[in-house]
Design an enzyme around this catalytic site. Structure first.
Site, PDB file in Angstrom:
ATOM      1  N   SER A 210      -5.571  33.950  81.908  1.00 20.07           N
ATOM      2  CA  SER A 210      -5.004  35.280  82.100  1.00 20.07           C
ATOM      3  C   SER A 210      -3.487  35.185  82.060  1.00 20.07           C
ATOM      4  CB  SER A 210      -5.502  35.874  83.426  1.00 20.07           C
ATOM      5  OG  SER A 210      -5.134  37.231  83.538  1.00 20.07           O
ATOM      6  N   ASN A 211      -2.823  36.190  82.596  1.00 19.85           N
ATOM      7  CA  ASN A 211      -1.372  36.201  82.645  1.00 19.85           C
ATOM      8  C   ASN A 211      -0.924  36.792  83.976  1.00 19.85           C
ATOM      9  OD1 ASN A 211      -1.097  39.202  82.286  1.00 19.85           O
ATOM     10  ND2 ASN A 211      -2.033  38.705  80.304  1.00 19.85           N
ATOM     11  N   ALA A 212       0.375  36.907  84.162  1.00 20.93           N
ATOM     12  CA  ALA A 212       0.927  37.276  85.468  1.00 20.93           C
ATOM     13  C   ALA A 212       1.065  38.782  85.669  1.00 20.93           C
ATOM     14  CB  ALA A 212       2.293  36.616  85.655  1.00 20.93           C
TER      15      ALA A 212
END
Length: 406
Positions: A210-212
């Protein structure tokens, strides 16, 4: 720091106003609480004084030499009434001045926001509908209540919005141009779909990539659009904040899920805002079993590209639709950011592109942001600061685009 008057009417939701008061004071604002006599049956004067750190104003006759029924309204920079009961809305709409709070409402020259709370039948009654319409015509900002559990076993529209949503809507009114847009309800009747958060791509049954992204920017746009009258749907990937109760919500996980949901909603949407951060790549062959360590061996994963959701939406657009894209870039300079933005805008074909420079971990998960908004002619807006205020700047560009190119 701003001077805020917090009016509290006599409903069971008055206890939530304590949380709202705490949010205002912790943000550094000077808050004077003006409860009605009925409100004091739910939360006592001592509680309001302790939480605000200031004297509570309850009577026109107290400290008469200060003329409080006029002074409080004149000196306030913002008046918030939460909860606003059916009775309070009726008295305000007809210009009654039979207690201190209604006197304040008649003398206030600053923005006024009311957050209704009542049983569903009361909210939907033609008298309340007419009173809300009258107040809005006069420039009062009346939030739509949330739907959900009410007093007892009842459920339906009439629930007080959550204190965080009231706070963010109220504080945005401290910007005069936002107040004008909200009072005008310049997105009234517009169906707006906004995506928010980061997608998750499964590596195995328990792990994902995923990402932030926190989703806070997309949720701020949803909140601001609802405040300006839009009918809002949020397509939420992984988010770290609650979806505003004024919006419908569909939860998704992967970029493929996001694409399916957005494409299904697109035909009925007047405005689409792709604020989510979809993954560009996904494991080509995710494991059906949890991956185990094997000695000192590492792990090699083959990735394939995900669906380009924004480009797909542009290809399927209808003529009067406005589509807004986002671009998170590690640009390093404004010139490089604009160069990357112009190239992405031409490649995607959307009407507006909101540019973020996320170098050094900026923006993701933060309360503040800094954006540059571009269209085919160049830069059409820039804003920095709280994401709730930036959301209105983005919507200003949407309103301008709808008025000039459609």
């Amino acid at each position: 720091m701003s001077r805020i008057v917090l009016g509290v009417a006599g409903g069971i939701a008055a206890y939530k106003a304590c949380l709202l008061l705490r949010r205002f004071t912790e943000a550094g604002h000077e808050v004077t609480v003006v409860p009605t006599a009925n409100a004091l049956n739910f939360v006592g004067e001592t509680t309001w004084a302790a939480l605000s750190g200031r004297p509570v104003r309850t009577q026109v006759w107290h400290d008469a030499h200060e003329v409080p029924h006029v002074r409080l309204g004149r000196e306030a920079e913002l008046v918030v009434v939460a909860p606003a009961t059916a009775d309070l809305l009726a008295r305000a709409a007809t210009g009654r001045a039979d207690d201190l709070l209604t006197n304040v409402l008649l003398t206030a020259t600053c923005p006024v926001l009311m957050a209704p709370a009542m049983h569903t039948e009361m909210w939907l009654h033609p008298a309340t509908v007419a009173n809300v319409a009258t107040l809005r015509e006069r420039g009062v900002v009346v939030l739509d209540p949330d739907s959900g559990r009410l007093t007892g076993a009842d459920t339906g529209p009439g629930r007080l919005p959550e204190p965080a949503d009231i706070e963010q809507a109220a504080l945005s009114l401290l910007a005069p141009d936002v107040t004008r847009a909200v009072r005008a309800r310049d997105l009234d009747g517009v169906r707006l779909t906004v995506s928010a958060g980061g997608t998750r791509e499964a590596l195995d049954p328990v792990r994902y990539l995923s990402n932030a992204s926190s989703g806070r920017m997309g949720l701020a746009i949803a909140r601001a659009a609802a405040l300006r009258g839009a009918d809002v749907t949020v397509v939420a990937a992984a988010i770290t904040a609650d979806v505003p109760g004024s919006a419908d919500v569909q939860h998704v996980t992967s970029t493929a899920d996001l694409a399916d949901a957005m494409m299904a909603l697109a035909p009925s949407s007047d405005v689409i805002v792709m604020a989510a951060a979809p993954a560009d790549f996904t494991p080509a062959d995710p494991s059906a079993q949890k991956l185990k360590k094997s000695g000192d061996a590492g792990l090699s994963v083959e990735f394939s590209q995900t669906t380009d959701v924004l480009a797909a939406l542009v290809r399927a657009r209808h003529d009067d639709q406005v589509i807004v894209g986002f671009a998170a870039e590690t640009a390093g300079s404004r010139e490089r950011l604009l160069e990357l933005g112009r190239a992405k805008l031409a490649r995607k074909g959307c009407d507006l592109l909101v540019l973020n420079d996320v170098s050094g971990g900026a923006v993701f998960g933060a309360a503040d942001n800094a954006v540059t908004i571009v269209d085919s002619t160049g830069v059409v807006g820039e804003a920095a600061g709280d994401k709730n205020l930036i959301a209105h700047r983005i919507l200003d560009a949407v309103v301008h685009t709808k008025g000039t190119t459609r």
